[in-house]
Design an enzyme around this catalytic site. Structure first.
Site, PDB file in Angstrom:
ATOM      1  N   SER A   1      51.376  79.143  22.678  1.00 30.92           N
ATOM      2  CA  SER A   1      52.205  79.267  21.841  1.00 30.92           C
ATOM      3  C   SER A   1      53.083  80.458  22.301  1.00 30.92           C
ATOM      4  O   SER A   1      52.603  81.304  23.066  1.00 30.92           O
ATOM      5  CB  SER A   1      51.747  79.562  20.354  1.00 30.92           C
ATOM      6  OG  SER A   1      53.021  80.303  19.809  1.00 30.92           O
TER       7      SER A   1
ATOM      8  N   TYR B   1      46.577  85.829  15.523  1.00 31.47           N
ATOM      9  CA  TYR B   1      47.145  84.608  16.033  1.00 31.47           C
ATOM     10  C   TYR B   1      47.621  84.676  17.581  1.00 31.47           C
ATOM     11  O   TYR B   1      47.373  83.710  18.331  1.00 31.47           O
ATOM     12  CB  TYR B   1      48.493  84.072  15.287  1.00 31.47           C
ATOM     13  CG  TYR B   1      48.692  82.567  15.680  1.00 31.47           C
ATOM     14  CD1 TYR B   1      48.014  81.548  15.729  1.00 31.47           C
ATOM     15  CD2 TYR B   1      50.133  82.617  16.106  1.00 31.47           C
ATOM     16  CE1 TYR B   1      48.426  80.394  15.896  1.00 31.47           C
ATOM     17  CE2 TYR B   1      50.590  81.118  16.371  1.00 31.47           C
ATOM     18  CZ  TYR B   1      49.993  80.230  16.355  1.00 31.47           C
ATOM     19  OH  TYR B   1      50.465  79.046  16.723  1.00 31.47           O
TER      20      TYR B   1
END
Length: 316
Positions: free
Chosen positions: A158, A183
């Site tokens: 990501s 994350y």
């Protein structure tokens, strides 16, 4: 490892998974897509099956997966909880017992920006689920992945990798938890995993890729309150998309499908992709990949740490 530079793919931000598969026949190919029943995973599964592939969807909620995939031909669902290494082992054992080989392995499932949660022996859940679970899964499935000598493994990272390098001195966020940094670390780990897997696997004919799929509103955002997404500028108070950079799920699935199947990437590997293209290296700004997320030394170090934590290493 391929040079981290654009190759002129002819595709871009608005390309869909069906676009990149045009003219590609996947009949007789077997794909494994983790989380292949929701969000980008569902669109990936649909596109691959339309192109002729048989898709195995390991799911933490198999009943929900079967419901979501009802009417999609060429799919089978099995049970897998990436946060539970025993579940990973059991799924891999069942698959290997079937005697089948894997042509396309897409590590798509993820949790994002979740409240502090511990799994297994106390591991931080985002790192454990997004990275360690996939690490153990691919290593356990390695005999099936390497069997035919031409498989691809796609690790979905990501743009959030830019939020954190690997925190070598505090992998588990024992010294204060930040959901976005956690994350980010997990997504950097996803990228580094592909770099090292490509280095280890290319002699067996297996190539690995990693990517940023783009910004897409999917069930991945389930842990984010609406007011936080409004504050981030993603949506307005009524839930309407604000950012022109967001993609539809069909567009969001395109880069992982492109990385898994494109003939343009034959004999390539170990690179970070975005918008159906190899990304450029960038030290700041909204596009490209940070140098630390494709660093071969960091990738090798993370592999060693991950093997020690999970007790699994197909190359040990």
């Amino acid at each position: 490892m391929t040079a981290q530079h654009k190759i002129g793919s002819g595709f871009g931000h608005d390309s869909t998974a069906d676009d990149v598969l045009a003219g590609i026949d996947l009949t007789g190919k077997l794909a494994v897509v983790t989380g292949g029943y929701s969000g980008l995973g569902l669109e990936t599964t649909k596109a691959l099956t339309k192109a002729g592939a048989h898709v195995v969807v390991p799911a933490r909620r198999p009943d929900a997966a079967r419901e979501a995939l009802a009417g999609v031909d060429g799919v089978e669902v099995d049970e897998l909880d990436l946060g539970d290494l025993e579940s990973v082992r059991a799924f891999a054992d069942r698959f290997l017992a079937s005697g089948r080989s894997i042509d396309l392995m897409i590590d798509n499932a993820a949790v994002m920006a979740s409240p502090e949660t511990r799994v297994g022996p106390g591991w931080e859940a985002q790192f454990a689920t997004n990275h360690l679970g996939h690490f153990a899964l691919v290593n356990r499935l390695w005999p099936a992945i390497a069997a035919d000598g031409a498989a691809r493994v796609v690790s979905v990272s990501s743009s959030a990798h830019r939020r954190s390098d690997i925190r070598w001195d505090d992998l588990e966020f024992r010294q204060g938890y930040d959901k976005w940094a956690a994350y980010g670390q997990a997504k950097t780990a996803n990228a580094l995993f592909a770099v090292q897997l490509d280095a280890l696997g290319k002699d067996s004919g297996v190539r690995a890729f990693t990517l940023h799929p783009g910004g897409i509103l999917t069930p991945l955002q389930r842990h984010l309150p609406r007011e936080e997404m409004v504050a981030l500028g993603w949506i307005d108070e009524d839930g309407n998309l604000l950012s022109p950079h967001f993609k539809s799920p069909e567009q969001g699935a395109a880069t992982q499908v492109w990385a898994a199947t494109s003939l343009q990437l034959a004999d390539e590997g170990g690179v970070f992709c975005e918008d159906c293209e190899i990304a450029e290296v960038s030290v700041d700004g909204p596009y490209g990949v940070r140098p630390y997320a494709i660093d071969p030394a960091s990738a090798a170090r993370l592999w060693t740490v991950s093997a020690e934590l999970t007790g699994v290493n197909a190359f040990g």
